[in-house]
Design a protein around this motif. Sequence first.
Motif, short mmCIF file in Angstrom:
data_model
loop_
_atom_site.label_atom_id
_atom_site.label_comp_id
_atom_site.label_asym_id
_atom_site.label_seq_id
_atom_site.Cartn_x
_atom_site.Cartn_y
_atom_site.Cartn_z
N PHE A 1 34.85 43.28 43.27
CA PHE A 1 35.88 43.70 44.22
C PHE A 1 36.29 42.48 45.04
CE2 PHE A 1 31.71 44.62 46.01
CZ PHE A 1 31.76 44.01 47.25
N TRP A 2 37.20 42.67 45.99
CA TRP A 2 37.78 41.56 46.73
C TRP A 2 37.60 41.77 48.23
CZ3 TRP A 2 40.06 37.52 44.01
CH2 TRP A 2 40.19 37.75 42.63
N TYR A 3 37.55 40.67 48.96
CA TYR A 3 37.37 40.73 50.41
C TYR A 3 38.05 39.51 51.05
CZ TYR A 3 33.99 36.97 50.07
OH TYR A 3 33.40 35.75 49.86
N ARG A 4 38.20 39.58 52.35
CA ARG A 4 38.77 38.47 53.11
C ARG A 4 37.64 37.65 53.70
NH1 ARG A 4 44.12 37.30 52.13
NH2 ARG A 4 45.23 39.28 51.81
N SER A 5 37.63 36.36 53.42
CA SER A 5 36.62 35.48 53.99
C SER A 5 36.93 35.24 55.46
CB SER A 5 36.59 34.16 53.23
OG SER A 5 37.81 33.45 53.41
N ARG A 6 36.04 34.54 56.14
CA ARG A 6 36.28 34.25 57.56
C ARG A 6 37.51 33.40 57.77
NH1 ARG A 6 30.18 32.90 59.91
NH2 ARG A 6 29.30 34.99 59.52
N GLU A 7 37.86 32.61 56.76
CA GLU A 7 39.06 31.77 56.85
C GLU A 7 40.32 32.56 56.53
OE1 GLU A 7 36.39 31.02 55.00
OE2 GLU A 7 35.48 29.65 56.45
N GLY A 8 40.16 33.82 56.10
CA GLY A 8 41.31 34.65 55.79
C GLY A 8 41.74 34.62 54.34
N ALA A 9 41.06 33.82 53.52
CA ALA A 9 41.41 33.73 52.09
C ALA A 9 40.87 34.94 51.34
CB ALA A 9 40.86 32.44 51.49
N LEU A 10 41.61 35.37 50.33
CA LEU A 10 41.18 36.49 49.50
C LEU A 10 40.20 35.95 48.46
CD1 LEU A 10 41.73 39.53 49.13
CD2 LEU A 10 43.44 38.92 47.41
N ALA A 11 38.97 36.49 48.44
CA ALA A 11 37.92 36.00 47.55
C ALA A 11 37.33 37.15 46.76
CB ALA A 11 36.83 35.29 48.35
N GLN A 12 36.78 36.81 45.63
CA GLN A 12 36.20 37.79 44.72
C GLN A 12 34.69 37.87 44.94
OE1 GLN A 12 36.79 38.68 40.07
NE2 GLN A 12 35.92 36.69 40.47
N TYR A 13 34.15 39.09 44.90
CA TYR A 13 32.71 39.29 45.04
C TYR A 13 32.22 40.03 43.80
CZ TYR A 13 28.23 40.33 47.28
OH TYR A 13 26.90 40.40 47.59
N VAL A 14 31.22 39.47 43.14
CA VAL A 14 30.67 40.07 41.92
C VAL A 14 29.18 40.30 42.13
CG1 VAL A 14 30.30 39.80 39.44
CG2 VAL A 14 32.38 38.91 40.50
N MET A 15 28.73 41.52 41.90
CA MET A 15 27.33 41.86 42.07
C MET A 15 26.86 42.71 40.89
SD MET A 15 27.47 44.95 44.86
CE MET A 15 25.76 45.36 44.48
N PRO A 16 25.57 42.65 40.56
CA PRO A 16 25.07 43.43 39.43
C PRO A 16 25.13 44.93 39.71
CG PRO A 16 23.26 42.38 40.59
CD PRO A 16 24.52 41.82 41.17
N MET A 17 25.54 45.70 38.71
CA MET A 17 25.58 47.14 38.87
C MET A 17 24.18 47.74 39.06
SD MET A 17 28.05 49.50 38.89
CE MET A 17 29.40 49.09 37.79
N GLN A 18 23.17 47.01 38.59
CA GLN A 18 21.79 47.46 38.77
C GLN A 18 21.26 47.12 40.17
OE1 GLN A 18 20.25 49.37 36.58
NE2 GLN A 18 22.04 49.25 35.26
#
Length: 309
Positions: free
Chosen positions: A175-192
């Motif tokens: 999914f995606w989130y806004r970093s502290r600098e305001g940039a749109l960044a991707q976050y990937v985490m294991p489903m497990q």
Amino acid sequence: MKKGRRSTEPSAEGRSSGATEESSTLLTIPAAKATTFTTPLDGVPDLPGTRLLCLGAMVAIAAFAILMGSLPKAAADRFAPKDAFLIDALVVIAFGLAVGMLVATVRAFLRVGAWFRIDQHGFAYGIGRKAPDAWATAAPTYVAWSSIARQPDLAYDVGVANTSRADALNPSLRFWYRSREGALAQYVMPMQLRDDVFRCLRFRNSHVLRVVLLQQLASRGLRFHPDVFLEAAVDPETWEQRRALRWVPWVGTGVTLGSLFLLIDITWPTARIIACTLAILVLGSAGTIAMMRRDPRLNRVITFTPTAE
């Protein structure tokens, strides 16, 4: 960079997806299934199962190392000195790798443990027996719900990241989130919900954790690729567990391969065997796709009615 791969560029997978927001399904999280927090929710690691897995791996690796140790003598008796030397060199390399794997597994056995914590502000996960006291600031994997954002360049905001064949067995949530600098960044985490299977085989309450995590994302009006619910084994309408969702494609593949193996012992002309092989592959693929399409919600982007903050 936090745990979980991050990127500021949309993936080729998302750009090439045929799904569109216009063909999405709009659902509402049932009030009876909605999660409310009074205290943080923690994962319960299966430590006995993890130790048993490590012990099994140690026995298998040790047996392999013993086998490698017995090969040089056998090679000296059956091969010319030059060939035996090459075999001995390969055996030494394999033995060294086995010893390294054995040491790593023993270390994991002595340090089993992982944690996952989620509350009304965000979530984080990591290795260790328990979450840090200041987990919201100390954990590099922490993400606040308020930072979650849409990705306007993609057809969906929450999807499954399969970057290799190994990821098919252990898929990742993206999914995606806004970093502290305001940039749109991707976050990937294991489903497990954990990175290392030798530190944590599973969380005993992993289904509850996944449901709460997905509900928090859904309450923000994000668009979900249907594969998210297939891999999480969650019904997106009732939020009940549905293990059959994830195993439909695997069962279809198994039946197809089993049918192909049956052709091995049949003494038919080559042309007929080739024709039957192609027919089995086509019918197996069509059958699997038909089973997947029985539920129209799992063939379109899924969007949930946003929940008021």
